[in-house]
Design a protein around this motif. Structure first.
Motif, PDB file in Angstrom:
ATOM      1  N   CYS A  58      -9.754  42.446   4.803  1.00  0.00           N
ATOM      2  CA  CYS A  58      -8.663  42.794   3.884  1.00  0.00           C
ATOM      3  C   CYS A  58      -9.092  42.580   2.436  1.00  0.00           C
ATOM      4  CB  CYS A  58      -7.424  41.961   4.201  1.00  0.00           C
ATOM      5  SG  CYS A  58      -6.880  42.165   5.911  1.00  0.00           S
ATOM      6  N   HIS A  89      -8.266  35.157   6.528  1.00  0.00           N
ATOM      7  CA  HIS A  89      -7.903  36.397   7.223  1.00  0.00           C
ATOM      8  C   HIS A  89      -7.129  36.020   8.483  1.00  0.00           C
ATOM      9  CE1 HIS A  89      -8.159  39.936   9.804  1.00  0.00           C
ATOM     10  NE2 HIS A  89      -8.230  40.618   8.680  1.00  0.00           N
ATOM     11  N   GLU A  90      -6.126  36.818   8.780  1.00  0.00           N
ATOM     12  CA  GLU A  90      -5.237  36.500   9.902  1.00  0.00           C
ATOM     13  C   GLU A  90      -5.976  36.324  11.226  1.00  0.00           C
ATOM     14  OE1 GLU A  90      -1.660  35.895   9.904  1.00  0.00           O
ATOM     15  OE2 GLU A  90      -2.630  35.454   8.012  1.00  0.00           O
ATOM     16  N   CYS A 126      -4.641  39.345   1.933  1.00  0.00           N
ATOM     17  CA  CYS A 126      -4.271  39.074   3.320  1.00  0.00           C
ATOM     18  C   CYS A 126      -3.170  38.006   3.351  1.00  0.00           C
ATOM     19  CB  CYS A 126      -5.505  38.645   4.105  1.00  0.00           C
ATOM     20  SG  CYS A 126      -5.230  38.757   5.897  1.00  0.00           S
ATOM     21  N   ASP A 127      -2.386  38.055   4.406  1.00  0.00           N
ATOM     22  CA  ASP A 127      -1.054  37.436   4.448  1.00  0.00           C
ATOM     23  C   ASP A 127      -0.845  36.124   3.706  1.00  0.00           C
ATOM     24  OD1 ASP A 127      -0.857  39.568   6.170  1.00  0.00           O
ATOM     25  OD2 ASP A 127       0.075  38.439   7.790  1.00  0.00           O
ATOM     26  N   THR A 198      -5.327  45.606   2.863  1.00  0.00           N
ATOM     27  CA  THR A 198      -4.402  44.860   3.714  1.00  0.00           C
ATOM     28  C   THR A 198      -3.647  45.809   4.644  1.00  0.00           C
ATOM     29  OG1 THR A 198      -2.829  44.980   1.889  1.00  0.00           O
ATOM     30  CG2 THR A 198      -4.093  42.950   2.097  1.00  0.00           C
ATOM     31  N   CYS A 199      -3.030  45.253   5.677  1.00  0.00           N
ATOM     32  CA  CYS A 199      -2.283  46.064   6.639  1.00  0.00           C
ATOM     33  C   CYS A 199      -1.311  46.971   5.877  1.00  0.00           C
ATOM     34  CB  CYS A 199      -1.526  45.172   7.607  1.00  0.00           C
ATOM     35  SG  CYS A 199      -2.626  44.271   8.717  1.00  0.00           S
ATOM     36  N   ALA A 205       1.486  40.954   4.199  1.00  0.00           N
ATOM     37  CA  ALA A 205       0.702  41.195   2.987  1.00  0.00           C
ATOM     38  C   ALA A 205       1.444  42.150   2.052  1.00  0.00           C
ATOM     39  CB  ALA A 205      -0.665  41.756   3.360  1.00  0.00           C
TER      40      ALA A 205
HETATM   41 FE1  FES Z   1      -5.008  40.966   6.508  1.00  0.00          FE
HETATM   42 FE2  FES Z   1      -3.031  42.248   7.949  1.00  0.00          FE
HETATM   43  S1  FES Z   1      -4.788  41.163   8.680  1.00  0.00           S
HETATM   44  S2  FES Z   1      -3.207  41.930   5.826  1.00  0.00           S
END
Ligand code: FES
Length: 580
Positions: A58, A89-90, A126-127, A198-199, A205
């Protein structure tokens, strides 16, 4: 570079050798080893928090963003200095990125405070990264701007548009139900995350990027520009230029992140159908400034403010479409009467002034009007009841309407391990009308309150075509997920919250309209169970290190899951503006 009382640039935060002249002499001797001239070293210093990491896709574009910010800083006459911080990172954070958010916040705060800088650009995405950076900015109180990495572009599979990670879950559900084979699911896996960024759904995010723009801590327009667009780098350059100006103005986060600004962020969270995580994170940021987020007030905003943004998981589109439709500004313009438009922002203008000069896109359909919303009320509701005396949340915009008023039999899983071991057992006694309960997944219980609230539909029911059930837990959920899912049940089970007392076979009632979540068991029986309850055994390794600090001091979801000693004392609540 100094007014005698407030050292600036290289003179800021000198290492303590007991001789300030020597400290500066030594500092300059070492920095000159990197080729800096005296002219460069006399400029205002703009720190750039570099969160690039080979573990964080991300943030894959961060090196280019750092270069663009540096360009902007130098064009404005400043000296840019990038420095590394923790990057999260998630999918690469064990046990969960939330466990590490507070560590990143501490790292960022302390490095911003320890190193000489007159302002800082915080590159997150990222989140958990932007929440950690906002928490750090609130506490360090050095002029700061947030620069998000920006959302990914979408992918395609067999003519269908795909996005991480709402479609990750949808396709995984199809695979579990036997609708896709091994080869097909691998093919999908190749295409779900096709670019840096990002997602690209309204996950955490995107939610945090939009809330940060509404909060005023980001230049206007920054929430939605795709990560791989050239405009993202121009935005980074603008951010660098503006950082030099806010250093000169000494425009500190405390002037930006006011009660009014948090109100604007909460209105935005409801209107974008944002992630439930956004509520936990903004609570943590506000608490750093002594501002409390009132859950009832947040719920009442949701009753007035509908979901306007047609984005997955509440709607159909993706972040690139929101950007093309005018970005967050299109949402803010439609919400104007609900916002405190006098709130000042890092742009040097009020939020209302930013809204006025933002793009207008005629004929766009991604941002709806208040008279024609995606969902008639806000994205989230706050529940109370004997199961959640400290509150729980449901993202009702992404739930099945038929399940929002539902009574069912509890099927209880004691922990994540218990869930993994039994949920797909063909002998599991479970029916579609049951309520799946997961406990031991809260801030202390898991630990770190993982995104496990999206409890999978038991395989044998998924194979029968069951797509949604009422599910509840003390966990969080990815903002990209959907379903009738009650989260953040507070207090959590690991500290003896009522969730710890539920038994398989009990009846549970969810009435989202009345904002109630109740265990339909006589009070005397609940009391008897409470007297028999014993706490879970300690987590392995909890006698030392960061895990010990976390378990000893993490707060519950209603206080943002920050460490109890990081907030300012005496929170005063965000209250509605007169007449709002
Ligand atoms: Fe990083 Fe979704 S995994 S924003």
């Amino acid at each position: 570079m100094t007014d005698g009382t407030n050292p600036r640039g290289m003179r800021k935060g000198l290492t303590r050798y007991g001789d300030e002249g020597f400290s500066l002499f030594l500092r300059k001797a070492f920095i000159k080893a990197m080729g800096y001239s005296d002219d460069a070293l006399e400029r205002p210093i703009i720190g750039i928090a570099d969160t690039g990491s080979d573990y964080n896709a991300c943030h894959a574009s961060v090196p280019r963003l750092v270069a663009a910010v540096k360009r902007g800083v130098m064009l404005a006459g400043g000296l840019p200095m990038a420095f590394p911080t923790i990057s999260l990172h998630e999918s690469f954070s064990h046990p969960t990125s939330m466990f590490l958010r507070n560590l990143m916040a501490m790292d960022t705060e302390e490095m911003v405070r320890a190193q000489p800088m007159d302002a800082v650009v915080l590159i997150g995405g990222c989140d958990k990264t932007i929440p950690a950076q906002l928490m750090a900015a609130a506490s360090a109180d050095v002029p700061a701007l947030v620069l998000p990495t920006g959302p990914m572009m979408t992918g395609h599979w067999r003519g269908e548009r795909l996005g991480a990670c709402t479609d990750c879950r949808r396709f995984w559900g199809m695979y579990r139900a036997g609708e896709l084979d091994d080869e097909e699911i691998e093919d999908v896996n190749d295409r779900l995350a096709p670019t840096a960024g990002t997602c690209m759904v309204m996950g955490t995010a995107s939610t945090m990027a939009c809330m940060t723009e509404a909060l005023g801590m980001m230049l206007p327009g920054g929430a939605t520009i795709p990560a791989v667009h050239a405009d993202r780098e121009r935005f980074a350059e603008r951010t660098g230029r503006r950082a030099v100006e806010i250093a000169a103005e000494d425009l500190r986060p405390e002037r930006i992140m006011t009660r009014d600004a948090f109100h604007n962020a909460l209105v935005t969270l409801q209107a974008i159908g944002g992630s439930t995580n956004g509520l936990v994170h903004i609570t943590a940021v506000a608490r750093r400034l002594g501002i409390g987020i009132d859950l009832e007030e947040f719920d009442s905003i949701g009753r007035r403010v509908p979901v306007l943004v047609d984005l997955k998981p509440s709607g159909d589109h993706y972040m690139e479409h929101l950007h093309d439709a005018g970005g967050l500004n299109a949402v803010l313009r439609e919400l104007r009467s609900e916002l405190r438009t006098e709130a000042f922002t890092v742009s040097g203008r009020t939020l209302g002034e930013n809204i006025e000069i933002g793009d207008r896109v005629p004929g766009q359909t991604v941002v709806r009007t208040r008279s024609d919303p995606i969902h008639p009320s806000g994205g989230m509701a706050v529940l109370r009841g004997n199961l959640a005396p400290g509150g729980a949340v449901i993202k009702h915009s992404a739930a099945s309407p038929r399940l929002l008023d539902h009574t069912g039999r509890a099927v209880v899983f004691d922990s994540l391990a218990d869930l993994a071991a039994r949920v797909d057992d063909p002998d599991l006694d479970v029916e579609p009308d049951d309520v799946l309960v997961l406990r031991g997944a809260g801030p202390k219980g898991a630990p770190g309150m993982p995104e496990a609230g999206y409890i999978p539909i038991p395989k044998k029911l998924a194979a029968r075509g069951v797509k949604d059930m009422v599910r509840l837990s003390d966990a969080r959920m990815s903002g990209t997920a959907f379903g009738t899912i009650v989260l953040h049940v507070t207090p959590e089970s690991a500290i003896g919250g009522p969730l710890a007392l539920v038994e398989t076979g009990d009846r549970i009632r969810l009435d989202a309209g009345a904002r109630r979540l109740d265990l339909l068991v006589p009070e005397e029986e609940i009391t008897a169970r409470r007297e028999r309850w014993t706490p879970p055994p300690p987590h392995p390794g909890s006698e030392r290190g960061y895990l010990r600090l976390f378990l000893d001091t993490v707060t519950q979801a209603d206080r943002g899951c920050d460490f109890d000693f990081m907030g300012r004392p005496g929170p005063s609540s965000v209250r509605p503006a007169p007449g709002a």
